[in-house]
Design an enzyme around this catalytic site. Structure first.
Site, PDB file in Angstrom:
ATOM      1  N   GLY A  18       0.831  -1.198   0.000  1.00 31.55           N
ATOM      2  CA  GLY A  18       0.000   0.000   0.000  1.00 31.55           C
ATOM      3  C   GLY A  18       0.858   1.238   0.000  1.00 31.55           C
ATOM      4  O   GLY A  18       2.070   1.192   0.251  1.00 31.55           O
ATOM      5  N   SER A  20       2.419   4.922   1.027  1.00 35.13           N
ATOM      6  CA  SER A  20       2.937   5.482   2.266  1.00 35.13           C
ATOM      7  C   SER A  20       1.783   6.079   3.064  1.00 35.13           C
ATOM      8  O   SER A  20       0.895   6.724   2.502  1.00 35.13           O
ATOM      9  CB  SER A  20       3.967   6.570   1.921  1.00 35.13           C
ATOM     10  OG  SER A  20       4.428   7.194   3.084  1.00 35.13           O
ATOM     11  N   SER A  21       1.765   5.827   4.360  1.00 33.07           N
ATOM     12  CA  SER A  21       0.756   6.336   5.301  1.00 33.07           C
ATOM     13  C   SER A  21      -0.622   5.701   5.130  1.00 33.07           C
ATOM     14  O   SER A  21      -1.608   6.218   5.644  1.00 33.07           O
ATOM     15  CB  SER A  21       0.630   7.868   5.222  1.00 33.07           C
ATOM     16  OG  SER A  21       1.860   8.479   5.532  1.00 33.07           O
ATOM     17  N   GLY A  23      -1.532   2.833   6.402  1.00 34.13           N
ATOM     18  CA  GLY A  23      -1.892   2.026   7.567  1.00 34.13           C
ATOM     19  C   GLY A  23      -1.281   0.644   7.581  1.00 34.13           C
ATOM     20  O   GLY A  23      -1.678  -0.206   8.381  1.00 34.13           O
ATOM     21  N   LYS A  24      -0.295   0.410   6.740  1.00 37.71           N
ATOM     22  CA  LYS A  24       0.335  -0.921   6.675  1.00 37.71           C
ATOM     23  C   LYS A  24       0.994  -1.312   7.989  1.00 37.71           C
ATOM     24  O   LYS A  24       0.856  -2.445   8.445  1.00 37.71           O
ATOM     25  CB  LYS A  24       1.372  -0.973   5.544  1.00 37.71           C
ATOM     26  CG  LYS A  24       0.827  -0.707   4.167  1.00 37.71           C
ATOM     27  CD  LYS A  24       1.898  -0.809   3.096  1.00 37.71           C
ATOM     28  CE  LYS A  24       3.090   0.107   3.328  1.00 37.71           C
ATOM     29  NZ  LYS A  24       2.745   1.542   3.288  1.00 37.71           N
ATOM     30  N   SER A  25       1.727  -0.395   8.592  1.00 35.60           N
ATOM     31  CA  SER A  25       2.416  -0.714   9.852  1.00 35.60           C
ATOM     32  C   SER A  25       1.421  -1.032  10.952  1.00 35.60           C
ATOM     33  O   SER A  25       1.607  -1.976  11.726  1.00 35.60           O
ATOM     34  CB  SER A  25       3.306   0.451  10.296  1.00 35.60           C
ATOM     35  OG  SER A  25       4.345   0.667   9.383  1.00 35.60           O
ATOM     36  N   ASP A  45      11.336   0.462   5.892  1.00 37.08           N
ATOM     37  CA  ASP A  45      11.470   1.575   6.848  1.00 37.08           C
ATOM     38  C   ASP A  45      12.266   1.155   8.081  1.00 37.08           C
ATOM     39  O   ASP A  45      13.010   1.948   8.652  1.00 37.08           O
ATOM     40  CB  ASP A  45      10.101   2.098   7.280  1.00 37.08           C
ATOM     41  CG  ASP A  45       9.447   2.990   6.233  1.00 37.08           C
ATOM     42  OD1 ASP A  45      10.119   3.367   5.248  1.00 37.08           O
ATOM     43  OD2 ASP A  45       8.248   3.306   6.404  1.00 37.08           O
TER      44      ASP A  45
END
Length: 195
Positions: A18, A20-21, A23-25, A45
């Site tokens: 997905g 950046s930003s 919500g993957k993390s 990252d």
């Protein structure tokens, strides 16, 4: 005497792709907490956060990030994934697959592994809002992944989720339910289906 590790065969891979930003993390951590077995959470990252990259950046030459360092960095990151899985580690990988060539490369490298590919979508205005709130991203980075790179058009997914409203326990459970009920063949495989 050091105990010999129990070899259980290759690990399984849940690959979250997905912008950046998106919500993957957050999703990766929710999955990691919910799974009844140890899964390693892996992202580029995390590699960067270790300080492994040189601070020096130049417009040209070997310290040029875009044309020199970045392609080799991601080629190495991609090769780390099968190495980790082949050692028996189950993985939750988060990635921004920015180019069709990256998807093709990952499909080749991971072809012999059990990979479940999840497309993580998020409304573009929400991506912008999250970038402003985070303060550690280039404004418009997430939007460019979707609008310019067309990252979600490189091939099919095994599952697609929308994280615009956040990552709830219900959303994480839906990913795990789909993963547990996965069938073959799956989306991440070499050849025409890989983009």
């Amino acid at each position: 005497m050091e105990p010999r590790p129990f070899h259980r065969g290759p690990g399984r891979v849940i690959l979250l792709n997905g912008a950046s930003s998106s919500g993957k993390s957050t999703l990766a951590k929710a999955l990691q907490r919910t799974l009844g077995e140890p899964f390693l959470h892996v992202s580029s990252d995390q590699f960067v956060a270790t300080g492994m990259l040189p601070d020096r950046r130049e417009e040209s030459g070997p310290f040029n990030w875009w044309s020199q360092m970045r392609p080799r960095f991601f080629a190495g990151f991609h090769r780390c994934l099968p190495a980790l899985a082949e050692a028996g580690n189950d993985l939750i990988v988060e990635h921004v697959i920015e180019f069709p060539a990256w998807r093709d490369e990952l499909a080749r490298l991971l072809a012999h592994l059990d990979v479940f590919l999840v497309g993580v979508h998020c409304d573009l205005d929400e991506l912008d809002r999250r970038e402003r709130a985070r303060g550690d991203r280039r404004m418009g980075e997430g939007r460019s992944h979707v609008e310019e790179n067309l990252m979600h058009t490189f091939g099919p997914y095994d599952l697609e989720v929308d994280t615009t409203a956040g990552v709830s326990a219900t959303l994480a459970d839906s990913v795990l339910t789909a993963w547990r009920n996965r069938t073959v063949p799956r989306a991440m495989r070499p050849g025409p289906a890989a983009g």
